[in-house]
Scaffold this active site. Structure first.
Site, PDB file in Angstrom:
ATOM      1  N   HIS A  74      -6.000   1.864  -0.781  1.00 29.42           N
ATOM      2  CA  HIS A  74      -4.948   1.061  -0.209  1.00 29.42           C
ATOM      3  C   HIS A  74      -4.945   0.477   1.129  1.00 29.42           C
ATOM      4  O   HIS A  74      -4.673  -0.446   1.772  1.00 29.42           O
ATOM      5  CB  HIS A  74      -3.634   1.954  -0.294  1.00 29.42           C
ATOM      6  N   ASP A 113      -6.059   2.304  -5.403  1.00 24.01           N
ATOM      7  CA  ASP A 113      -4.410   2.125  -4.886  1.00 24.01           C
ATOM      8  C   ASP A 113      -3.774   3.080  -6.083  1.00 24.01           C
ATOM      9  O   ASP A 113      -4.323   3.585  -7.207  1.00 24.01           O
ATOM     10  CB  ASP A 113      -3.917   0.866  -5.180  1.00 24.01           C
ATOM     11  N   SER A 132       0.788  -4.315   1.395  1.00 21.27           N
ATOM     12  CA  SER A 132       1.622  -3.264   1.398  1.00 21.27           C
ATOM     13  C   SER A 132       3.125  -3.645   1.574  1.00 21.27           C
ATOM     14  O   SER A 132       3.594  -4.816   0.992  1.00 21.27           O
ATOM     15  CB  SER A 132       1.207  -1.831   2.362  1.00 21.27           C
TER      16      SER A 132
END
Length: 292
Positions: free
Chosen positions: A267, A235, A150
């Site tokens: 995610h 995601d 991320s």
């Protein structure tokens, strides 16, 4: 930008709202629970050096997890945590250590000053210096492998884009591979979102720290580095788009890069499943680090 457009952008860049497993709050709580539990387990079971300083800032610390009978040429997996540059820390970032050290890999969790204490420029500088420090500390290692998730995926990509002449002694570290997981490679869409509230990025800040604008530096600095760009099936679409576009950009410059969508992941578990030896991405990481 209208309020509706901003709301849509906020939604597109809210990865917790796209999970197929839990609602937005629960999926974050689950992620924190997993990474903390697995990090605590690694610290209890493995040979560790914690809070090793790599610079003079208070946040310039990293944790090292070593395999039993660690070889001097052991490859090094450098993990840069996510949390939208404002959450989590290295103290929850040793969750990959048990399966990787069993395979003979040294694992390093990098700390950096999250917002509001740290700006994007500060964080980028910190992770660059951490990688340079590790290159000097372990000169016999068979190679450094950067992994970021991320926000950490963004920071990892910025490491690859570094002007190393401005970092420490100016030497270019040998980065043999990069695993960029659910990263953000263009920060400009985030300037108008809730994500930017603690960061306070200007448009100029965002451009200066967008890896997609500096991909040529990756080829110049690390032409033989293999890059794996990863994202979860669940995601948010913007993370899919950014991952695919960054992959194509590097590919167009001649880099050895591949893009993988991990099925049945969102995610969060797309990265924290690295605590599991039989997880698809764990196997890919180990295979790459031990074969190159």
């Amino acid at each position: 930008m209208t309020a509706i457009e901003k709301e849509d952008l906020d939604y597109q860049y809210s990865p917790s709202r796209w999970s197929h497993r839990f609602d937005a709050e629960a999926v974050v709580q689950d992620h924190v629970r997993v990474v903390q539990t697995e990090t605590d387990k690694a610290r209890a079971q493995l040979q560790c050096e914690l809070d090793v300083p790599y610079g003079d800032r208070e946040g310039d610390k990293l944790d090292i997890y070593k395999p039993d009978n660690c070889r001097s040429d052991a490859p090094i997996f450098v993990y840069i945590h996510g949390g939208y540059w404002q959450f989590l820390s290295k103290d929850q970032s040793g969750f990959t250590a048990i399966p990787l050290t069993v395979a003979g890999v040294m694992v390093v969790a990098v700390g950096y000053d999250i917002a509001p204490k740290g700006t994007i420029d500060v964080m980028v500088d910190q992770v660059r210096r951490a990688v340079s420090f590790l290159s000097e500390k372990f000169p016999s290692s068979s190679g450094l492998y950067i992994c970021g998730h991320s926000a950490g995926g963004h920071l990892g990509a910025m490491v690859l884009s570094s002007d190393w002449s401005k970092v420490r002694d100016g030497r270019v570290p040998t980065i043999k591979g990069a695993f960029l997981v659910s990263g953000v490679y263009d920060l400009t869409p985030l300037v108008k979102t809730y994500v930017n509230e603690p960061l306070k990025m200007t448009e100029e800040d965002a451009r200066r720290n967008s890896p997609c604008l500096f991909s040529a530096a990756v080829v110049k600095n690390h032409p033989k580095c293999k890059v794996l760009v990863v994202f979860g099936e669940h995601d948010a679409p913007e993370f899919h788009r950014q991952s695919k576009e960054y992959t194509e950009q590097l590919k167009g410059l001649g880099m050895e890069v591949s893009c993988v969508e991990i099925p049945d992941t969102d995610h969060f578990n797309v990265v924290h499943n690295l605590a599991e030896e039989q997880y698809q991405l764990t196997k890919m990481v180990i295979e790459e680090m031990l074969s190159s």
